[in-house]
Design a protein around this motif. Sequence first.
Motif, short mmCIF file in Angstrom:
data_model
loop_
_atom_site.label_atom_id
_atom_site.label_comp_id
_atom_site.label_asym_id
_atom_site.label_seq_id
_atom_site.Cartn_x
_atom_site.Cartn_y
_atom_site.Cartn_z
N LEU A 287 -47.02 -15.30 -24.33
CA LEU A 287 -46.69 -15.19 -25.75
C LEU A 287 -47.95 -15.03 -26.59
O LEU A 287 -47.99 -14.21 -27.52
CB LEU A 287 -45.90 -16.43 -26.20
CG LEU A 287 -45.51 -16.51 -27.69
CD1 LEU A 287 -44.77 -15.26 -28.15
CD2 LEU A 287 -44.67 -17.76 -27.96
N ALA A 288 -48.99 -15.79 -26.26
CA ALA A 288 -50.25 -15.69 -27.00
C ALA A 288 -50.82 -14.28 -26.91
O ALA A 288 -51.18 -13.67 -27.94
CB ALA A 288 -51.25 -16.71 -26.47
N PHE A 289 -50.89 -13.74 -25.71
CA PHE A 289 -51.43 -12.39 -25.55
C PHE A 289 -50.54 -11.36 -26.24
O PHE A 289 -51.02 -10.39 -26.84
CB PHE A 289 -51.59 -12.04 -24.07
CG PHE A 289 -52.85 -12.59 -23.46
CD1 PHE A 289 -54.09 -12.27 -23.98
CD2 PHE A 289 -52.80 -13.43 -22.35
CE1 PHE A 289 -55.26 -12.77 -23.43
CE2 PHE A 289 -53.96 -13.93 -21.79
CZ PHE A 289 -55.20 -13.61 -22.32
N GLY A 290 -49.21 -11.55 -26.16
CA GLY A 290 -48.30 -10.63 -26.82
C GLY A 290 -48.48 -10.60 -28.32
O GLY A 290 -48.50 -9.53 -28.95
N LEU A 291 -48.62 -11.79 -28.92
CA LEU A 291 -48.84 -11.86 -30.37
C LEU A 291 -50.18 -11.21 -30.74
O LEU A 291 -50.26 -10.45 -31.72
CB LEU A 291 -48.82 -13.32 -30.83
CG LEU A 291 -47.48 -14.04 -30.74
CD1 LEU A 291 -47.64 -15.52 -31.07
CD2 LEU A 291 -46.44 -13.41 -31.67
N PHE A 325 -54.32 -27.26 -27.77
CA PHE A 325 -54.82 -25.89 -27.78
C PHE A 325 -55.40 -25.46 -26.43
O PHE A 325 -55.67 -24.27 -26.23
CB PHE A 325 -55.86 -25.72 -28.88
CG PHE A 325 -55.29 -25.81 -30.27
CD1 PHE A 325 -53.95 -25.53 -30.51
CD2 PHE A 325 -56.09 -26.17 -31.36
CE1 PHE A 325 -53.41 -25.61 -31.79
CE2 PHE A 325 -55.56 -26.25 -32.64
CZ PHE A 325 -54.22 -25.98 -32.86
N GLN A 326 -55.57 -26.40 -25.51
CA GLN A 326 -56.09 -26.02 -24.20
C GLN A 326 -55.10 -25.16 -23.41
O GLN A 326 -55.47 -24.50 -22.44
CB GLN A 326 -56.43 -27.27 -23.38
CG GLN A 326 -55.20 -28.03 -22.87
CD GLN A 326 -55.55 -29.29 -22.09
OE1 GLN A 326 -56.73 -29.59 -21.92
NE2 GLN A 326 -54.55 -29.99 -21.62
N TYR A 327 -53.84 -25.16 -23.84
CA TYR A 327 -52.83 -24.35 -23.16
C TYR A 327 -52.90 -22.88 -23.57
O TYR A 327 -52.24 -22.03 -22.97
CB TYR A 327 -51.43 -24.91 -23.44
CG TYR A 327 -51.23 -26.30 -22.91
CD1 TYR A 327 -51.12 -26.54 -21.54
CD2 TYR A 327 -51.17 -27.39 -23.77
CE1 TYR A 327 -50.95 -27.84 -21.06
CE2 TYR A 327 -51.00 -28.68 -23.30
CZ TYR A 327 -50.89 -28.89 -21.94
OH TYR A 327 -50.74 -30.17 -21.46
N LEU A 328 -53.66 -22.58 -24.60
CA LEU A 328 -53.82 -21.20 -25.06
C LEU A 328 -54.89 -20.48 -24.25
O LEU A 328 -55.78 -21.13 -23.68
CB LEU A 328 -54.20 -21.19 -26.54
CG LEU A 328 -53.15 -21.75 -27.51
CD1 LEU A 328 -53.76 -21.94 -28.90
CD2 LEU A 328 -51.92 -20.85 -27.58
N PHE A 332 -58.59 -17.36 -27.68
CA PHE A 332 -57.46 -16.84 -28.45
C PHE A 332 -57.58 -17.19 -29.94
O PHE A 332 -57.40 -16.32 -30.80
CB PHE A 332 -56.15 -17.40 -27.88
CG PHE A 332 -54.93 -17.07 -28.71
CD1 PHE A 332 -54.37 -15.81 -28.65
CD2 PHE A 332 -54.35 -18.02 -29.53
CE1 PHE A 332 -53.24 -15.50 -29.42
CE2 PHE A 332 -53.23 -17.74 -30.30
CZ PHE A 332 -52.68 -16.47 -30.24
N LEU A 333 -57.88 -18.45 -30.24
CA LEU A 333 -57.95 -18.87 -31.63
C LEU A 333 -59.07 -18.15 -32.38
O LEU A 333 -58.90 -17.77 -33.55
CB LEU A 333 -58.16 -20.39 -31.72
CG LEU A 333 -56.99 -21.25 -31.23
CD1 LEU A 333 -57.36 -22.72 -31.28
CD2 LEU A 333 -55.74 -21.00 -32.05
N GLU A 334 -60.19 -17.92 -31.70
CA GLU A 334 -61.31 -17.21 -32.34
C GLU A 334 -60.97 -15.75 -32.59
O GLU A 334 -61.25 -15.20 -33.66
CB GLU A 334 -62.57 -17.31 -31.47
CG GLU A 334 -63.17 -18.71 -31.37
CD GLU A 334 -62.39 -19.63 -30.43
OE1 GLU A 334 -61.58 -19.10 -29.62
OE2 GLU A 334 -62.58 -20.85 -30.50
N ARG A 335 -60.33 -15.12 -31.59
CA ARG A 335 -60.02 -13.68 -31.72
C ARG A 335 -58.95 -13.41 -32.77
O ARG A 335 -58.92 -12.32 -33.36
CB ARG A 335 -59.56 -13.12 -30.36
CG ARG A 335 -60.65 -13.11 -29.30
CD ARG A 335 -60.21 -12.27 -28.09
NE ARG A 335 -58.96 -12.71 -27.51
CZ ARG A 335 -58.84 -13.64 -26.57
NH1 ARG A 335 -59.93 -14.25 -26.11
NH2 ARG A 335 -57.66 -13.97 -26.07
N LEU A 341 -52.08 -18.06 -37.40
CA LEU A 341 -52.30 -19.49 -37.59
C LEU A 341 -51.46 -20.22 -36.55
O LEU A 341 -50.25 -19.99 -36.44
CB LEU A 341 -51.88 -19.92 -39.00
CG LEU A 341 -52.06 -21.40 -39.32
CD1 LEU A 341 -53.53 -21.79 -39.32
CD2 LEU A 341 -51.43 -21.74 -40.67
N VAL A 342 -52.11 -21.10 -35.76
CA VAL A 342 -51.40 -21.92 -34.79
C VAL A 342 -51.39 -23.36 -35.31
O VAL A 342 -52.44 -23.95 -35.55
CB VAL A 342 -52.07 -21.86 -33.40
CG1 VAL A 342 -51.29 -22.72 -32.40
CG2 VAL A 342 -52.15 -20.41 -32.91
#
Length: 484
Positions: A287-291, A325-328, A332-335, A341-342
């Motif tokens: 989901l993270a990569f898709g978003l 956030f370790q599950y991301l 991801f958060l930086e990019r 916003l998570v």
Amino acid sequence: METKTHIALVTVPVYSHLRSILEFTKTLVNLNQNIHVTCINPTFGSSICNNVKTLFETLPSNINYMFLPPINLQDLPQDIHPALKVQATIYRSIPSIDDALNTLDSSSKLVAVVSDGLITQVLQLAKKLNILAYSYFPSTTMLLSLCLHSSNLDKTISSEYKDLLEPLEIPGCIPIHSTDLPDPMQDRSGEAYKVFLEGNDRFYLADGILVNSFLALEEMTIKALQQKECEGIPSIYPIGPFVQNVSCDKGSNFEYLKFLDKQEKKSILYVSFGSGGTLSNEQIIELAFGLELSGQIFFWVLRPPNKFGVIDDLDISEYEDDILFQYLPNGFLERTKGKGLVVPYWAPQVEILGHSSIGGFLCHCGWNSTLESIIHGIPLIAWPLFAEQKMNAALLSDGLKVAIRPKVNEKGIVEREEIVKVVKNLMVGEEGKGIRERMEKLKGDAIDALKENGSSTRTLTQLAFKWESLGSHLGTYNDSRLGL
């Protein structure tokens, strides 16, 4: 001493159900000031959690409430599925509920009992007291039709439902593929299926079933059931949609407000899986990569993975941001900074969906969240997880055509490429434009249903008047006599 019509309400310890039935109750007493309600609430655990306390502390003065003694579940496995925990609490609470109803009826004559659709045993208790018995059904009329016809299906279909090659025909509903049937129907040999059938049979004891839906949303299904009332189906009352008007305060919301305010109208995809839904670690990564790859602005409410795919929504514990956030994916958060916003664990969903920057909702298809999206006109990506959510997703995507439903692979995972595709289709594609128009129409219908002379308001007003008329012949209500 004041003449009042006294109604008892019996809830279940599921936060989403509590929210729904209490919104109904507030609407009821607002429509008819001569009705007084006492809420009887089964509980588990040593204390009532804060989010539940907040729900009850904001109730108006003509709604009293009592929490029954907590049910001891220490004999159950420590890592038991939350649904089984709720089921055990319901069964073990029946004697206490019976005592509470007897006390209320003897001290201040009850006119009717309204119980959550998960606790149909209360219908039997009401009948023993010769009181009108109603069920409050917090999901779709489509699911209700399935429940009311489940015994007949059980008798006429010999195979496992999941092995059916053709979609299942349910009166008044779109055809449903077997894989979209509720969880208990996926294994006919299981205990959950037996409990499902027994509970559905008890619906026939009801003097009426109050459904959190409205005529324009499920007209075909509602009318099909109402036409069968002469065949023994209880009276059906579509009285919704009930959604929370005010979100609970969970502390400072400045970060998300600043983020929303900076964005253009209808530009953000809101991603949340309700009060209890969770994803696997693998699915969180996809989901993270898709978003990220979609290039669309997003607002994601993130929860930790769970083996059941659902957390105990009445016992939500807080996670430190860095642990969650370790599950991301790494970086991801930086990019995605500035583009997404998570938010860890929780966000005030009603408030967020009402913000002008929200243009889509990736949703688990729980009925509360679905109605909240409808009342705000937000188109959907239907991502069901458990319970009856796949059935809701089918209604939204195939029936009402206000949602896009992503495809899952053979492992049950929605891959990043599929996520990119559905997100772009909804937010900027031609398919999304049509969905948005249809959802805007539903929004208008929902608002109309709740107007003073709207279909749902008329239905509930007439029912309340019926209860009031009966109550005027039964005696006098007096708070002090209840010991509350």
